[in-house]
Motif scaffolding. Structure first.
Motif, PDB file in Angstrom:
ATOM      1  N   PHE A  89      -0.757 -10.825  15.753  1.00  0.00           N
ATOM      2  CA  PHE A  89      -1.922 -10.423  14.962  1.00  0.00           C
ATOM      3  C   PHE A  89      -2.112  -8.915  14.880  1.00  0.00           C
ATOM      4  O   PHE A  89      -2.753  -8.416  13.960  1.00  0.00           O
ATOM      5  CB  PHE A  89      -3.178 -11.080  15.530  1.00  0.00           C
ATOM      6  N   GLY A  90      -1.531  -8.183  15.847  1.00  0.00           N
ATOM      7  CA  GLY A  90      -1.665  -6.734  15.815  1.00  0.00           C
ATOM      8  C   GLY A  90      -0.984  -6.121  14.606  1.00  0.00           C
ATOM      9  O   GLY A  90      -1.329  -5.033  14.170  1.00  0.00           O
ATOM     10  N   GLY A  91       0.006  -6.828  14.055  1.00  0.00           N
ATOM     11  CA  GLY A  91       0.730  -6.295  12.914  1.00  0.00           C
ATOM     12  C   GLY A  91       0.150  -6.651  11.562  1.00  0.00           C
ATOM     13  O   GLY A  91       0.603  -6.124  10.543  1.00  0.00           O
ATOM     14  N   HIS A  92      -0.841  -7.517  11.523  1.00  0.00           N
ATOM     15  CA  HIS A  92      -1.335  -7.968  10.225  1.00  0.00           C
ATOM     16  C   HIS A  92      -2.071  -6.868   9.451  1.00  0.00           C
ATOM     17  O   HIS A  92      -1.802  -6.628   8.277  1.00  0.00           O
ATOM     18  CB  HIS A  92      -2.251  -9.186  10.401  1.00  0.00           C
ATOM     19  N   ASP A  93      -3.009  -6.196  10.118  1.00  0.00           N
ATOM     20  CA  ASP A  93      -3.791  -5.159   9.443  1.00  0.00           C
ATOM     21  C   ASP A  93      -2.917  -3.971   9.067  1.00  0.00           C
ATOM     22  O   ASP A  93      -3.072  -3.366   7.999  1.00  0.00           O
ATOM     23  CB  ASP A  93      -4.936  -4.715  10.353  1.00  0.00           C
ATOM     24  N   THR A  94      -1.986  -3.627   9.956  1.00  0.00           N
ATOM     25  CA  THR A  94      -1.104  -2.490   9.683  1.00  0.00           C
ATOM     26  C   THR A  94      -0.169  -2.783   8.511  1.00  0.00           C
ATOM     27  O   THR A  94       0.037  -1.939   7.636  1.00  0.00           O
ATOM     28  CB  THR A  94      -0.275  -2.161  10.939  1.00  0.00           C
ATOM     29  N   VAL A  95       0.395  -3.991   8.488  1.00  0.00           N
ATOM     30  CA  VAL A  95       1.281  -4.377   7.390  1.00  0.00           C
ATOM     31  C   VAL A  95       0.505  -4.433   6.073  1.00  0.00           C
ATOM     32  O   VAL A  95       0.978  -3.963   5.031  1.00  0.00           O
ATOM     33  CB  VAL A  95       1.957  -5.734   7.683  1.00  0.00           C
ATOM     34  N   ALA A  96      -0.706  -5.000   6.113  1.00  0.00           N
ATOM     35  CA  ALA A  96      -1.536  -5.078   4.907  1.00  0.00           C
ATOM     36  C   ALA A  96      -1.837  -3.682   4.364  1.00  0.00           C
ATOM     37  O   ALA A  96      -1.832  -3.452   3.143  1.00  0.00           O
ATOM     38  CB  ALA A  96      -2.838  -5.816   5.218  1.00  0.00           C
ATOM     39  N   SER A  97      -2.075  -2.727   5.276  1.00  0.00           N
ATOM     40  CA  SER A  97      -2.344  -1.351   4.861  1.00  0.00           C
ATOM     41  C   SER A  97      -1.138  -0.755   4.135  1.00  0.00           C
ATOM     42  O   SER A  97      -1.272  -0.166   3.056  1.00  0.00           O
ATOM     43  CB  SER A  97      -2.690  -0.498   6.087  1.00  0.00           C
ATOM     44  N   THR A  98       0.047  -0.916   4.715  1.00  0.00           N
ATOM     45  CA  THR A  98       1.257  -0.354   4.109  1.00  0.00           C
ATOM     46  C   THR A  98       1.547  -0.988   2.753  1.00  0.00           C
ATOM     47  O   THR A  98       1.879  -0.287   1.783  1.00  0.00           O
ATOM     48  CB  THR A  98       2.455  -0.553   5.049  1.00  0.00           C
ATOM     49  N   ILE A  99       1.429  -2.297   2.654  1.00  0.00           N
ATOM     50  CA  ILE A  99       1.671  -2.977   1.375  1.00  0.00           C
ATOM     51  C   ILE A  99       0.680  -2.495   0.322  1.00  0.00           C
ATOM     52  O   ILE A  99       1.055  -2.194  -0.823  1.00  0.00           O
ATOM     53  CB  ILE A  99       1.567  -4.503   1.552  1.00  0.00           C
ATOM     54  N   SER A 100      -0.592  -2.395   0.702  1.00  0.00           N
ATOM     55  CA  SER A 100      -1.627  -1.994  -0.250  1.00  0.00           C
ATOM     56  C   SER A 100      -1.409  -0.576  -0.765  1.00  0.00           C
ATOM     57  O   SER A 100      -1.470  -0.327  -1.975  1.00  0.00           O
ATOM     58  CB  SER A 100      -3.009  -2.108   0.414  1.00  0.00           C
ATOM     59  N   PHE A 101      -1.145   0.358   0.156  1.00  0.00           N
ATOM     60  CA  PHE A 101      -0.911   1.737  -0.272  1.00  0.00           C
ATOM     61  C   PHE A 101       0.412   1.850  -1.036  1.00  0.00           C
ATOM     62  O   PHE A 101       0.545   2.691  -1.935  1.00  0.00           O
ATOM     63  CB  PHE A 101      -0.921   2.679   0.925  1.00  0.00           C
ATOM     64  N   GLY A 102       1.383   1.005  -0.695  1.00  0.00           N
ATOM     65  CA  GLY A 102       2.640   1.007  -1.441  1.00  0.00           C
ATOM     66  C   GLY A 102       2.428   0.616  -2.896  1.00  0.00           C
ATOM     67  O   GLY A 102       2.933   1.280  -3.818  1.00  0.00           O
ATOM     68  N   LEU A 275      -8.738   0.236  -3.283  1.00  0.00           N
ATOM     69  CA  LEU A 275      -7.479   0.465  -3.996  1.00  0.00           C
ATOM     70  C   LEU A 275      -7.551  -0.384  -5.261  1.00  0.00           C
ATOM     71  O   LEU A 275      -7.354  -1.605  -5.206  1.00  0.00           O
ATOM     72  CB  LEU A 275      -6.284   0.086  -3.120  1.00  0.00           C
ATOM     73  N   LEU A 276      -7.860   0.253  -6.374  1.00  0.00           N
ATOM     74  CA  LEU A 276      -8.199  -0.474  -7.595  1.00  0.00           C
ATOM     75  C   LEU A 276      -6.951  -0.638  -8.466  1.00  0.00           C
ATOM     76  O   LEU A 276      -6.491   0.310  -9.123  1.00  0.00           O
ATOM     77  CB  LEU A 276      -9.282   0.270  -8.355  1.00  0.00           C
ATOM     78  N   LEU A 277      -6.386  -1.854  -8.484  1.00  0.00           N
ATOM     79  CA  LEU A 277      -5.140  -2.123  -9.179  1.00  0.00           C
ATOM     80  C   LEU A 277      -5.299  -3.321 -10.110  1.00  0.00           C
ATOM     81  O   LEU A 277      -6.173  -4.163  -9.905  1.00  0.00           O
ATOM     82  CB  LEU A 277      -4.014  -2.417  -8.180  1.00  0.00           C
ATOM     83  N   LYS A 278      -4.434  -3.404 -11.097  1.00  0.00           N
ATOM     84  CA  LYS A 278      -4.349  -4.602 -11.925  1.00  0.00           C
ATOM     85  C   LYS A 278      -2.898  -5.013 -12.054  1.00  0.00           C
ATOM     86  O   LYS A 278      -1.992  -4.159 -12.033  1.00  0.00           O
ATOM     87  CB  LYS A 278      -4.989  -4.398 -13.291  1.00  0.00           C
ATOM     88  N   LEU A 279      -2.659  -6.321 -12.162  1.00  0.00           N
ATOM     89  CA  LEU A 279      -1.303  -6.872 -12.240  1.00  0.00           C
ATOM     90  C   LEU A 279      -1.111  -7.526 -13.590  1.00  0.00           C
ATOM     91  O   LEU A 279      -1.914  -8.342 -14.021  1.00  0.00           O
ATOM     92  CB  LEU A 279      -1.079  -7.890 -11.122  1.00  0.00           C
TER      93      LEU A 279
END
Length: 283
Positions: A89-102, A275-279
């Protein structure tokens, strides 16, 4: 009745409800972890007789992290569960952050996004039902450089701390044993002498020839040395898999023109204004 008393009672009731939900969530997560540990114990019992060893009686396959914990006679079941909790679980927030900023950076840089899409089609093929495997990810050099550049600008843990185990002398100053040193990875990755034009998003900073020209500890998104992040390979696979699958199926664009994030540190780096995005579907 005094309105302030009513408001206070409502606040207490709200806190109690949130606490009950918090305890419920913790119980769910711990039960999930316990199931994983029990499942692994059963698999070890079943596979023990089939385990391959070399001529010296050593295992041919390397132990996974959970096996190492289970083989440690000095750890209780609760201590093993706590370690697995940290890993899972320690990696979930960190991974979500990297994906989002990516995805945020790719939305701002459509040419880079297109290059990733072309690389995916070149490596995996145009059939979107074909799963992206670890082998595919290992062949995606450009995607690898993009994720590394995301982690340079937005290191998931922007600040780390270490306690000195002995006196350290640096630039004429003595830092005594027991001192806690704070190290700002976020600032390190924006030093102009290490990364020219540091605010520019440029994946080519991680071409082999550019990496070779920098100090080996110039770039440390997962810390470095014996206490670096034990889950970095797992985290990178998560980030690459998710970003590749999103770009494979969607064109990512800014939802609001010229939206600039306001960064803050909440143990994990985040955006205070979203982080305001559209797909847009590619097909």
């Amino acid at each position: 009745m005094d309105l302030s008393v009513i408001d206070a009672a409502r606040a207490v009731a709200l806190i109690q409800d949130e606490y009950k939900q918090y305890r419920k969530d913790i119980s769910f997560l711990q039960t999930f972890t316990k199931k994983i540990i029990e499942q692994r114990k059963q698999e070890r019992c079943i596979n023990h007789a089939k385990e391959e060893v070399d001529e010296f009686g050593r295992r041919k396959r390397r132990k996974v992290f959970l096996d190492i914990l289970l083989d440690s006679n000095g750890m209780s079941d609760d201590e093993i569960r706590e370690e697995v909790d940290t890993f899972l679980f320690g990696g979930h927030d960190t991974v979500a952050s990297t994906i989002s900023f990516g995805l945020y950076e790719l939305a701002k840089h459509p040419k880079i996004q297109t290059k990733i899409f072309e690389e995916i089609e070149s490596v995996v093929g145009i059939d979107q039902t074909e799963a992206i495997t670890t082998q595919h990810l290992n062949e995606m050099d450009y995607l690898d450089r993009v994720v590394k550049e995301v982690l340079r600008l937005y290191p998931a843990a922007p600040l780390i701390e270490r306690e000195l185990e002995e006196d350290v002398f640096l630039n004429g100053l003595r830092y005594p044993k027991g001192t806690t040193i704070s190290f700002h990875i976020f600032i390190q990755h924006r030093r102009k002498e290490l990364f020219p034009e540091p605010e520019l998003f440029d994946p080519d900073r991680f071409l082999p020839e550019n990496i070779a020209s920098r100090h080996k500890f110039a770039y440390i998104p997962f810390s470095a040395g014996p206490r670096n992040c034990i889950g970095q390979k797992y985290a990178l696979l998560n980030c690459k898999t998710t970003i590749a699958n999103v770009i494979r199926h969607f064109i990512v664009q800014p939802a609001v023109p010229h939206h600039e994030v306001i960064l803050f540190n909440d143990a994990v780096i985040k955006s205070a204004n979203g982080l305001l995005l559209k797909l847009l579907c590619r097909h």
